[in-house]
Design an enzyme around this catalytic site. Structure first.
Site, PDB file in Angstrom:
ATOM      1  N   SER A 162      -9.862  -0.092   7.500  1.00 61.22           N
ATOM      2  CA  SER A 162      -9.357  -0.014   6.132  1.00 61.22           C
ATOM      3  C   SER A 162      -8.641  -1.256   5.621  1.00 61.22           C
ATOM      4  CB  SER A 162      -8.419   1.194   5.989  1.00 61.22           C
ATOM      5  OG  SER A 162      -9.147   2.393   6.069  1.00 61.22           O
ATOM      6  N   SER A 164      -9.571   2.195   3.077  1.00 61.47           N
ATOM      7  CA  SER A 164      -8.707   2.875   2.119  1.00 61.47           C
ATOM      8  C   SER A 164      -7.723   1.919   1.423  1.00 61.47           C
ATOM      9  CB  SER A 164      -7.894   3.960   2.839  1.00 61.47           C
ATOM     10  OG  SER A 164      -7.071   3.386   3.858  1.00 61.47           O
ATOM     11  N   LYS A 216       0.848  -1.190   0.000  1.00 62.12           N
ATOM     12  CA  LYS A 216       0.000   0.000   0.000  1.00 62.12           C
ATOM     13  C   LYS A 216       0.885   1.242   0.000  1.00 62.12           C
ATOM     14  CE  LYS A 216      -3.804   2.179   2.582  1.00 62.12           C
ATOM     15  NZ  LYS A 216      -4.716   2.070   3.738  1.00 62.12           N
TER      16      LYS A 216
END
Length: 506
Positions: free
Chosen positions: A178, A154, A79
């Site tokens: 998330s 996210s 990420k």
């Protein structure tokens, strides 16, 4: 068919690499080719073939010498909130559009040291602020099960690439859900460990008292290996824990607990979960919950009951209050954390200004997206004189009460189970006049994050749509009980195949 869609578990893929069925370089090349064929997902922000193949060649050397770990040669993506040398780190923001870190985040360093091969950096909601992956400065991410729908956020791209077979595993961050919510919406498995057990060093901060890194993969058993590699005390992170209820904070703690729980289950024969109490919060099962999700959650609980577990009705009375508490505390921390992005030292700088103050204000206004600005403004407001006591301190008191309620619940149950999200994956075209409407999607995950408890999501069904959308089951453990919830998830996945299903090509 790519190699990652044939060898969907870390164990099977690792065995094939060690048996020389194919090399780490061949695996990396195959995976990079598949990534290039699916640009519409908009999952990767930076791919560097040469860098990836260099790591694959290094993995092949370890494999040839017999020095391989379980992760050696395994394709993994990170990420884009974890800083990386050589690969850009943007946090999904124009503010850091061309930033390249001089060092690796601790978890990136640990995973690379284990021999894994980095495929690149993954798109995400800007500075991890969002729950539908539409807040990235570089465009929305698509859900591989239905590309008109969101993969969640996210860590939406982290879940999407695993579901789409573009990586065997990915790192994610979980501030208010998330990791768990995108895992649920993409039909994969993901875990948020107890706060402080995984280093935050090198993670671009959103809410410092909430942010926690964790892995996403298909199988719960794969999450064990990944979490073992990522966990451990880090003196560079002031929030990192040295001790976990009398056990040293090392990766082996998770592995040992996982093994012990598996052994305990095995000793109980055909009723491996005899004596296990599953708490079901009545506040999670209201008219707000999508009926299809409720049906699959109930079916999953019945499966655990067949294995010997018993369901216990519990109450988490402050479930709804977790939303305003979280959306006061996290923006307050974001307001502080993002103040460093001022155009002075690094990041975007406006081309037009007449003095320092104007340079800073223009740079931030130009580079930050709407959701980030909204949360900075909220956070600055609740920390301002005259409002700090009324909002921020009150929210912290509610946070303490939520944590206390969860501990009361654990007095009558061993684990808590329920939905991850009240809805299925939402349409990327959906709009709302209320910019905070998406905040409500985190109602089942926020309280767990405020308390710092470990929790995970595993697939437990699909909707009846023409293009079915996944449903996720949330399993919550008490502090440092990652091994227990991972063992429960693994046991469930031995009897079901929800986690093995893959999206059909459109």
């Amino acid at each position: 068919m790519s190699l990652l869609t044939q060898y969907t578990s870390l164990q099977r893929l690792g065995t094939a690499l060690r048996d020389k069925t194919f090399s780490a370089r061949e695996l990396a090349q195959d995976t990079l080719q598949r990534i290039a064929q699916q640009p519409e997902l908009n999952a990767f922000l930076h791919v560097d073939t040469d860098l990836t193949l260099q790591q694959a060649d290094a993995a092949d050397v370890l494999l040839a010498r017999g020095n391989a770990t379980a992760l050696t040669g395994i394709p993994i993506a990170h990420k884009d909130v974890f800083v990386t040398r050589h690969w850009r780190t943007t946090a999904g923001s124009k503010m850091l559009a061309n930033y390249v870190s001089p060092f690796d985040a601790t978890i990136v360093e640990k995973i690379q040291h284990a021999g894994a091969v980095n495929l690149g950096k993954l798109n995400c909601d800007e500075f991890a602020m969002g729950s539908d992956s539409r807040n990235s400065a570089f465009g929305a991410i698509q859900n591989p099960w239905n590309k008109l729908h969101s993969p969640g956020g996210s860590s939406g791209a982290s879940a999407a690439v695993v579901a789409a077979g573009l990586a065997l595993a990915a790192t994610g961050s979980d501030t208010g859900g998330s990791i768990r919510q995108p895992s649920a919406w993409c039909g994969v498995s993901g875990i948020k460990p107890t706060y402080g057990t995984v280093s935050r060093f090198g993670m671009i901060a959103y809410g410092s008292s909430l942010d926690q890194a964790g892995p996403i993969a298909r199988h719960a058993s794969d999450l064990v290996e990944l979490l073992c590699t990522m966990s451990g005390f880090d003196e560079r992170d002031p929030t990192s824990l040295q001790d976990c209820h009398g056990k040293a904070n090392t990766g082996e703690r998770v592995r040992d607990d996982y093994k012990q729980w598996n052994e305990r289950f095995a000793e109980q024969g055909t009723k491996p979960l005899a004596g296990l109490r599953i708490g079901l919060p009545r506040e999670y099962f209201t008219s707000d919950l999508n009926p299809e999700i409720a049906r699959h959650i109930d079916a999953a609980i019945q499966h655990f009951e067949k294995l010997g577990a018993t369901r216990v009705d519990i109450s988490l009375p402050l479930t709804r209050e977790a939303i305003p508490a979280y959306y006061i505390i996290s923006p307050a921390e974001a307001s502080s954390n993002l103040s460093r992005f001022d155009g002075v030292r690094f990041g975007h700088r406006s081309a037009s200004y007449s003095n320092l103050e104007e340079m800073i204000s223009r740079s931030r206004a130009e580079a930050f997206g709407g959701e980030v600005i909204r949360r900075i403004l909220v956070g600055t407001y609740v920390l301002s004189e005259g409002y700090y006591d009324a909002y921020y301190l009150q929210a912290q008191r509610v946070r303490r009460m939520i944590a206390d309620d969860l501990q009361k619940a654990f007095a009558s149950c061993d684990v808590i189970m329920g939905p991850v999200s009240p809805t299925l994956a939402t349409s990327l075209d959906s709009t709302s006049a209320d910019p905070t409407a998406n905040w409500l999607a985190d109602i089942y995950t926020l309280g767990i994050s405020l308390a710092g408890l470990p929790a995970m999501s595993i697939p437990c069904g699909f909707s009846n749509d023409a293009r079915p959308l996944p449903v996720g089951l949330q399993i919550v453990g008490n502090y440092f009980n990652e091994g227990q919830i991972l063992a429960l998830a693994s046991l469930y996945q031995q009897d079901t195949d929800w986690h093995q299903r893959q999206p059909e090509a459109e």
